[in-house]
Design a protein around this motif. Structure first.
Motif, mmCIF file in Angstrom:
data_model
loop_
_atom_site.group_PDB
_atom_site.id
_atom_site.type_symbol
_atom_site.label_atom_id
_atom_site.label_comp_id
_atom_site.label_asym_id
_atom_site.label_seq_id
_atom_site.Cartn_x
_atom_site.Cartn_y
_atom_site.Cartn_z
ATOM 1 N N ILE A 79 -31.165 1.019 -27.649
ATOM 2 C CA ILE A 79 -30.246 1.381 -28.919
ATOM 3 C C ILE A 79 -30.011 -0.024 -29.592
ATOM 4 O O ILE A 79 -30.049 -1.144 -29.019
ATOM 5 C CB ILE A 79 -28.788 1.820 -28.165
ATOM 6 N N ALA A 80 -29.869 0.139 -30.877
ATOM 7 C CA ALA A 80 -29.625 -1.018 -31.618
ATOM 8 C C ALA A 80 -28.313 -0.887 -32.466
ATOM 9 O O ALA A 80 -27.982 0.366 -32.970
ATOM 10 C CB ALA A 80 -31.056 -1.381 -32.387
ATOM 11 N N THR A 81 -27.523 -2.106 -32.445
ATOM 12 C CA THR A 81 -26.445 -1.982 -33.328
ATOM 13 C C THR A 81 -26.801 -1.778 -34.706
ATOM 14 O O THR A 81 -25.968 -1.051 -35.536
ATOM 15 C CB THR A 81 -25.487 -3.449 -33.116
ATOM 16 N N HIS A 82 -27.725 -2.390 -35.293
ATOM 17 C CA HIS A 82 -28.085 -2.095 -36.855
ATOM 18 C C HIS A 82 -29.470 -2.599 -36.811
ATOM 19 O O HIS A 82 -30.249 -2.957 -35.740
ATOM 20 C CB HIS A 82 -27.130 -3.072 -37.644
ATOM 21 N N ALA A 83 -30.035 -2.656 -37.991
ATOM 22 C CA ALA A 83 -31.551 -3.087 -38.254
ATOM 23 C C ALA A 83 -31.913 -3.699 -39.392
ATOM 24 O O ALA A 83 -32.915 -3.258 -40.069
ATOM 25 C CB ALA A 83 -32.467 -1.545 -38.133
ATOM 26 N N ASP A 84 -31.053 -4.778 -39.407
ATOM 27 C CA ASP A 84 -31.357 -5.572 -40.738
ATOM 28 C C ASP A 84 -32.536 -6.586 -40.335
ATOM 29 O O ASP A 84 -32.737 -7.050 -39.103
ATOM 30 C CB ASP A 84 -29.947 -6.480 -40.888
ATOM 31 N N LYS A 85 -33.391 -6.942 -41.229
ATOM 32 C CA LYS A 85 -34.562 -7.593 -40.823
ATOM 33 C C LYS A 85 -34.089 -9.290 -40.821
ATOM 34 O O LYS A 85 -34.682 -9.997 -40.046
ATOM 35 C CB LYS A 85 -35.630 -7.216 -41.885
ATOM 36 N N THR A 86 -33.330 -9.426 -41.971
ATOM 37 C CA THR A 86 -32.999 -10.909 -42.329
ATOM 38 C C THR A 86 -31.690 -10.970 -42.764
ATOM 39 O O THR A 86 -31.180 -10.136 -43.221
ATOM 40 C CB THR A 86 -34.001 -11.572 -43.106
ATOM 41 N N PHE A 87 -31.005 -12.401 -42.569
ATOM 42 C CA PHE A 87 -29.900 -12.640 -43.198
ATOM 43 C C PHE A 87 -29.974 -13.949 -43.863
ATOM 44 O O PHE A 87 -30.763 -14.884 -43.314
ATOM 45 C CB PHE A 87 -28.855 -12.321 -42.363
ATOM 46 N N PRO A 88 -29.009 -14.054 -44.552
ATOM 47 C CA PRO A 88 -28.951 -15.488 -45.644
ATOM 48 C C PRO A 88 -28.109 -16.520 -44.579
ATOM 49 O O PRO A 88 -27.027 -16.136 -44.251
ATOM 50 C CB PRO A 88 -28.263 -15.314 -46.674
ATOM 51 N N GLU A 134 -34.182 4.281 -29.835
ATOM 52 C CA GLU A 134 -33.948 5.673 -29.962
ATOM 53 C C GLU A 134 -32.496 6.084 -31.063
ATOM 54 O O GLU A 134 -32.413 7.141 -31.587
ATOM 55 C CB GLU A 134 -33.694 6.588 -28.956
ATOM 56 N N LEU A 135 -31.890 5.067 -31.354
ATOM 57 C CA LEU A 135 -30.642 5.049 -32.253
ATOM 58 C C LEU A 135 -30.201 4.039 -32.793
ATOM 59 O O LEU A 135 -30.115 2.732 -31.897
ATOM 60 C CB LEU A 135 -29.400 5.641 -31.107
ATOM 61 N N ALA A 155 -45.344 1.701 -39.708
ATOM 62 C CA ALA A 155 -46.402 0.504 -40.121
ATOM 63 C C ALA A 155 -46.399 0.308 -41.560
ATOM 64 O O ALA A 155 -46.651 -0.502 -41.813
ATOM 65 C CB ALA A 155 -47.498 0.915 -39.277
ATOM 66 N N THR A 156 -46.555 1.397 -42.091
ATOM 67 C CA THR A 156 -47.102 1.160 -43.659
ATOM 68 C C THR A 156 -45.612 1.053 -44.636
ATOM 69 O O THR A 156 -45.828 0.371 -45.535
ATOM 70 C CB THR A 156 -47.593 2.646 -44.071
ATOM 71 N N THR A 157 -44.501 1.607 -44.030
ATOM 72 C CA THR A 157 -43.433 1.255 -44.733
ATOM 73 C C THR A 157 -42.347 0.075 -44.462
ATOM 74 O O THR A 157 -41.722 -0.432 -44.988
ATOM 75 C CB THR A 157 -42.399 2.413 -44.872
ATOM 76 N N GLY A 158 -42.548 -0.288 -42.981
ATOM 77 C CA GLY A 158 -41.792 -1.646 -42.616
ATOM 78 C C GLY A 158 -40.395 -0.757 -42.433
ATOM 79 O O GLY A 158 -39.547 -1.883 -41.855
ATOM 80 N N ARG A 159 -40.271 0.189 -42.341
ATOM 81 C CA ARG A 159 -38.850 0.886 -41.811
ATOM 82 C C ARG A 159 -38.809 1.477 -40.552
ATOM 83 O O ARG A 159 -39.990 2.160 -40.204
ATOM 84 C CB ARG A 159 -38.431 2.038 -43.171
ATOM 85 N N LYS A 160 -37.813 1.743 -40.030
ATOM 86 C CA LYS A 160 -37.729 1.919 -38.714
ATOM 87 C C LYS A 160 -37.074 3.629 -38.360
ATOM 88 O O LYS A 160 -36.235 3.785 -39.311
ATOM 89 C CB LYS A 160 -37.026 1.094 -37.789
ATOM 90 N N VAL A 161 -37.375 4.373 -37.395
ATOM 91 C CA VAL A 161 -36.493 5.408 -37.194
ATOM 92 C C VAL A 161 -35.512 5.102 -36.848
ATOM 93 O O VAL A 161 -35.179 4.255 -35.956
ATOM 94 C CB VAL A 161 -37.369 6.121 -35.915
ATOM 95 N N GLU A 162 -34.350 5.720 -37.262
ATOM 96 C CA GLU A 162 -32.855 5.286 -36.833
ATOM 97 C C GLU A 162 -32.122 6.393 -35.828
ATOM 98 O O GLU A 162 -31.266 5.989 -35.251
ATOM 99 C CB GLU A 162 -32.083 5.030 -38.043
ATOM 100 N N LEU A 163 -33.139 7.453 -35.724
ATOM 101 C CA LEU A 163 -32.510 8.358 -34.638
ATOM 102 C C LEU A 163 -33.517 9.395 -34.247
ATOM 103 O O LEU A 163 -34.321 9.964 -34.755
ATOM 104 C CB LEU A 163 -31.323 9.382 -35.451
ATOM 105 N N GLY A 193 -34.529 14.449 -29.389
ATOM 106 C CA GLY A 193 -34.768 15.160 -28.495
ATOM 107 C C GLY A 193 -34.531 14.778 -27.097
ATOM 108 O O GLY A 193 -33.763 13.606 -26.966
ATOM 109 N N LYS A 194 -34.564 15.400 -25.967
ATOM 110 C CA LYS A 194 -34.328 15.091 -24.759
ATOM 111 C C LYS A 194 -34.769 13.679 -24.235
ATOM 112 O O LYS A 194 -35.845 13.283 -24.765
ATOM 113 C CB LYS A 194 -34.870 15.815 -23.604
ATOM 114 N N PRO A 195 -34.060 12.888 -23.703
ATOM 115 C CA PRO A 195 -33.005 12.864 -23.055
ATOM 116 C C PRO A 195 -31.552 12.585 -23.625
ATOM 117 O O PRO A 195 -30.600 12.274 -23.091
ATOM 118 C CB PRO A 195 -33.128 11.811 -21.955
ATOM 119 N N SER A 196 -31.646 12.739 -25.237
ATOM 120 C CA SER A 196 -30.390 12.254 -25.829
ATOM 121 C C SER A 196 -29.184 13.140 -25.668
ATOM 122 O O SER A 196 -29.360 14.328 -24.966
ATOM 123 C CB SER A 196 -30.871 12.322 -27.287
#
Lengths: 267, 267
Positions: free
Chosen positions: A146-155, A180-181, B173-181, B184-187
């Motif tokens: 689990i991650a608290t947030h997903a910022d890449k960089t901060f100033p 997963e969250l 990989a192509t967008t540099g963005r991550k799944v945030e949620l 599915g099981k086991p959530s």
């Protein structure tokens, strides 16, 4: 702008503060909102500090604040685990504030990485190779991430510094497991925590923040009024490239401008 | 094993089915549980089919089932969006079943990728390069990413095939963005949906499944009784390497063994 508003969500970094400095008259803006009787929540994606640490920091700057008005991504992560996984044991990769916040919510901390059901990742500014390896061990022994947030960089003082995505990347790449969250803004978990605390319906709530991606997006998605300040992430030059679905209701130079807005209504 | 149990959560792939074949007497096991008056939910991480599709499949095998007993990761994803993001527009990367499930929960589908607030990813067995590109466009225009589940591979006629993590990987990989949620099981989202439907307290609920990672883990984490079957993912040889925190309450060769357990109690 303020007449119909009962409560205000205020972002911290880029809205109240620029690095370690208070944005001019940001404290007066808060005092002004208090004088109008508005309820306030301070909402930040910082996951590496606790509510207590943030409270002491705000007090140092003589900002009018109550502890329970502070909602951080560490706060929301701790509350989420407490509510949805009451039996879990947690290992952390992050600065001490996260652990403090987890303990405040009675989330159990694993004594060894192997025991952990979850690895919670946040920014870790004093991270060592050993810390990374212990987190790796936790996931190797089955901990979910689990991650608290997903910022890449901060100033920071030297330009941009690695944020939590650096820690996440190291663990995902080496374990082949995925986060997963992610709980920070613009997630519904942050929005709902703030609205619940403020006891306000979204159309009567104004969010003031510097980020289109997190603050404005969260406000729009949950039906709040939104005000973008230009003291942080977003500059005037960025405004032209915004999509219609990203536009805030109001654009103001700094949070202190809400005083001007308020006065206009009074006159 | 069954005396104190009021309700049973049954996994589908590996527990009721092996590929496209029914596991011997799995239908009789369900009928037996019905004869004892146990409430039942069928819970699966499949996100690319809808409740209706799954219902028709189970009926084809003459399994005693009501539509609302079927809880898929597509179901829980649709319900989550409906409850927490009532204003959102969604683009999907996945087979048609996901869209059907979203529509059943009145989640709005974006007409163009650019409009989407969320990209929801699930397994897409007929995916083309164009589908991938449209999903990429959605994220490029700001859509946040949600996944129904995060399985890497699944067994098919030719051995292992790419599961949803292949689709997730291409987009991240192509967008540099991550799944945030990931829902599915086991959530907790799956566990809470099943417990809510069954109206049962966790200690009076038995989960039967073939996966230590998802079924048993979810059951343990939420305080249910757990039974591992050896007809799917987990083989006898894997049992020795299990950690204490992973162990199920019961290990049975196949779901039909619950009949034996039930009879022993009666005698």
């Amino acid at each position: 702008m303020l007449q119909e508003i009962e409560a205000v969500i205020i972002d911290l970094d880029g809205t109240m503060f620029k690095g370690k400095r208070l944005i001019p008259k940001a404290d007066d803006a808060v005092a002004y909102l208090r004088s109008l009787g508005k309820r306030i929540a301070f909402v930040s994606n910082r996951g590496n500090i606790s509510q207590r640490m943030c409270y002491e920091w705000l007090k140092k700057w003589r900002i009018s604040v109550r502890k329970e008005e502070i909602i951080l991504s560490s706060t929301v992560t701790a509350e989420f685990l407490y509510v949805h996984y009451p039996f879990c044991k947690v290992w952390t990769l992050g600065d001490d504030g996260l652990q403090e916040e987890l303990q405040r919510y009675h989330v159990r901390l694993a004594k060894k990485p192997e025991e952990a059901d979850f690895l919670v990742i946040t920014l870790h500014e004093r991270m060592t190779y050993d810390d990374l390896n212990l987190a790796f061990q936790a996931v190797q022994h089955g901990a979910r991430i689990i991650a608290t947030h997903a910022d890449k960089t901060f100033p920071n003082e030297n330009g941009n510094a690695i944020d939590v995505v650096g820690m996440i990347g190291a663990i995902e790449a080496t374990t082949g497991r995925k986060v997963e969250l992610i709980l920070g803004k613009p997630s519904c978990f942050m929005a709902e925590a703030a609205l619940r605390y403020l006891q306000v319906s979204p159309p009567k709530c104004l969010i003031i923040g510097d980020s289109i991606e997190t603050d404005i997006r969260m406000g729009r998605m949950h039906g709040m009024k939104t005000a973008l300040v230009l003291t942080g992430n977003t500059k005037k030059k960025h405004l032209d490239s915004l999509l219609e679905k990203e536009l805030p209701d109001y654009i103001i130079d700094s949070i202190y401008d809400i005083v001007r807005f308020g006065e206009e209504i009074v006159q």
